[in-house]
Design a protein around this motif. Structure first.
Motif, PDB file in Angstrom:
ATOM      1  N   ARG A 109       3.114   9.554  -1.517  1.00 38.97           N
ATOM      2  CA  ARG A 109       2.278   9.131  -0.384  1.00 38.97           C
ATOM      3  C   ARG A 109       1.314   8.035  -0.810  1.00 38.97           C
ATOM      4  N   LEU A 110       0.739   8.204  -1.991  1.00 39.73           N
ATOM      5  CA  LEU A 110      -0.174   7.193  -2.519  1.00 39.73           C
ATOM      6  C   LEU A 110       0.579   5.964  -2.999  1.00 39.73           C
ATOM      7  N   PHE A 111       1.745   6.170  -3.574  1.00 38.23           N
ATOM      8  CA  PHE A 111       2.508   5.059  -4.140  1.00 38.23           C
ATOM      9  C   PHE A 111       2.825   4.011  -3.077  1.00 38.23           C
ATOM     10  N   GLU A 112       3.117   4.455  -1.865  1.00 35.38           N
ATOM     11  CA  GLU A 112       3.378   3.489  -0.782  1.00 35.38           C
ATOM     12  C   GLU A 112       2.167   2.601  -0.528  1.00 35.38           C
ATOM     13  N   LEU A 113       0.974   3.170  -0.655  1.00 31.88           N
ATOM     14  CA  LEU A 113      -0.237   2.372  -0.473  1.00 31.88           C
ATOM     15  C   LEU A 113      -0.413   1.376  -1.612  1.00 31.88           C
TER      16      LEU A 113
END
Length: 530
Positions: free
Chosen positions: A359-363
């Protein structure tokens, strides 16, 4: 029969002691001439019998509450008068009573611990009200309160019921208790704190070092139960409320002071030797429950940077807090993407924090200003990990790769070099220039490689993975995947989905019946001659 008589006799003895306690209490309440009976109740409170000890301490609580209201426990400045002598004697007995209650905080039974806490908190009220009336302004008896908290937080005997009562019945309801709790936690956690030198600094004693594990466990448990965060503009709910404090008189009603106390407590706590489990729990809640309420969140920079550098699941959990500091507090973290790239190892698609991480990696890779070589390195690393991952890991990796290619068209060359595509020189597993062991994404040659791993996934043993991977053989006209739909898959969800599906036609189960032990052409027939 003898055992029954003994039990009956013990019960009768306890009842007789309870009746005597009630009689002694009535004597003390009825006349000051019977104050000496307090000594007898104190002796009973020290006994090992749980029932009589419980009754005696509660009786003493009522007696001393009445003596506070009558002013008999107030320190007398008149010198060696009869009144001052009685007052000093009563205060000596009162201090002994407080000592008994503190001892009961370490009792093996949770009910005794909770009862002792409630009586001690009543003593906090009485001492605070007396001090406030004497000075004419708000006074909080933090010396007593600190000693109570220290016994609870440092005690290995502290039960979950005791910790829950402290949080739910006091800290979540009263602003002054919560404010001084945070201040006292910061004080106890200070490396130069010495409880045997009141108000003075000194080296931490050996006993406190030995109790560090209990302090960390109990303090984190209580702080995690506190639901009230320092966001209010003013505070008016006070446990000690004889003379309500004002902003000018005491910082206990000041919003900025509450945030400062909250911040100092957490910073001091995070300096303690945390266990691995508590370390992870702190990182899990850091971005939601701690950082938003800090006076200066950048003070957590060292803690989060150290956690991010630790590697493994600790680094994954530190990402949320670290990203919050980068995004909202302009933290400059050198080599952030190099460290992020290092997290993509063979364990990543197997850990339970995988969904949280992606979820964070996409950001992190959502910016269009990132160089193509950097994005290509991450795409290639994810594809390489996917071919050895479980189905739940592969089903996460494929949408991530697709979304990155959609967001960064300059990396589409990786698709065009896949075996079977025309117009580009194909790169297969044997001629792949990608350096999987290179730690620097700028030097791993990912942009010169191809995504041959995706062709491998198109022949995956699990049909759903193969079908999903076939999207890379089609024109990129479909919108980006909603990553949330793929993050929480497990073997259980796959099995449930497959068994719930109604087949369009019955599978063929009939086989040609064998006519011999070994058929012509079987591999084993080359080794056996019958």
């Amino acid at each position: 029969m003898a055992s029954k008589r003994k039990h009956s006799s013990t019960k009768e003895e306890s009842k007789a002691v309870v009746d005597r306690i009630i009689l002694l209490e009535n004597n003390v309440v009825s006349s000051q001439q019977n104050l000496n009976d307090v000594v007898d109740i104190l002796s009973i409170a020290k006994s090992g019998n749980v029932e009589t000890m419980f009754v005696a301490t509660n009786s003493l609580g009522r007696i001393f509450a009445g003596l506070w209201k009558q002013g008999l426990l107030k320190r007398n400045k008149d010198g060696k008068t009869a009144a001052s002598t009685v007052s000093d004697w009563l205060r000596g007995n009162y201090n002994e009573y407080i000592g008994i209650l503190k001892t009961q905080l370490k009792h093996s039974e949770a009910a005794i611990q909770v009862a002792a806490l409630k009586l001690l908190m009543q003593a906090v009220v009485h001492e605070g009200e007396n001090a406030s009336k004497s000075s004419g302004s708000y006074e909080f008896p933090n010396s007593l309160y600190l000693s109570i908290l220290e016994l609870i937080l440092d005690g290995s005997e502290a039960s979950d019921h005791l910790l829950r009562t402290l949080a739910d019945s006091y800290l979540n309801l009263y602003d002054d208790l919560r404010y001084y709790f945070y201040r006292d936690v910061a004080k106890i956690a200070s490396p130069d704190y010495d409880p045997f030198k009141s108000g003075k600094s000194g080296a931490r004693t050996k006993s406190l070092v030995e109790e560090a594990e209990s302090f960390v466990r109990n303090t984190f448990a209580v702080m995690g139960m506190i639901k009230v965060v320092p966001t209010a503009k003013e505070y008016t709910a006070f446990w000690v409320n004889a003379i309500p404090p004002t902003g000018d008189e005491s910082s206990v009603s000041n919003a900025a002071a509450h945030r400062k106390a909250f911040s100092e407590a957490w910073v001091a706590f995070l300096r303690q030797p945390l266990t691995a489990e508590i370390y992870k729990q702190v990182l899990l809640s850091m971005h939601r429950r701690i950082i938003p309420h800090m006076v200066d969140a950048t003070g957590l920079m060292d803690f989060l940077s150290t956690a991010y550098d630790a590697g493994g699941s600790i680094s994954l959990l530190a990402l949320n807090g670290l990203f919050t500091l980068i995004d909202q507090y302009n933290l400059n973290y050198p080599q952030f993407y190099e460290k992020l790239y290092a997290l993509f190892d063979r364990n990543l698609l197997h850990v339970k924090y995988r969904a949280r991480f992606f979820r964070l990696f996409e950001l992190f890779l959502g910016s269009s200003h990132l160089p193509a070589y950097l994005v290509a390195a991450f795409i290639k690393r994810i594809a390489r990990l996917a071919i050895s991952a479980t189905p739940s890991g592969a089903v996460t990796a494929i949408p991530v790769i697709y979304n990155l290619l959609k967001a960064h068209p300059s990396c589409m060359v990786l698709i065009h070099r896949m075996p079977g595509y025309e117009g580009e020189e194909s790169v297969d597993a044997e001629s792949d220039p990608y350096l999987a062991d290179e730690a620097d994404p700028a030097k791993c040659n990912a942009l010169s490689s191809s995504l041959w791993e995706l062709e491998t996934l198109q022949h995956h043993y699990y049909p759903n993975i193969a079908t999903l991977a076939n999207i890379f053989s089609e024109p990129f006209h479909k919108p980006k995947f909603q990553l949330e739909d793929f993050l929480d898959h497990t073997y259980t969800t796959f099995f449930d989905g497959d068994t719930a599906r109604t087949p369009k036609k019955a599978p063929a189960l009939a086989v040609q019946p064998p006519t011999a032990l070994l058929r012509t052409g079987d591999a084993i027939s080359d080794f056996l001659v019958l």
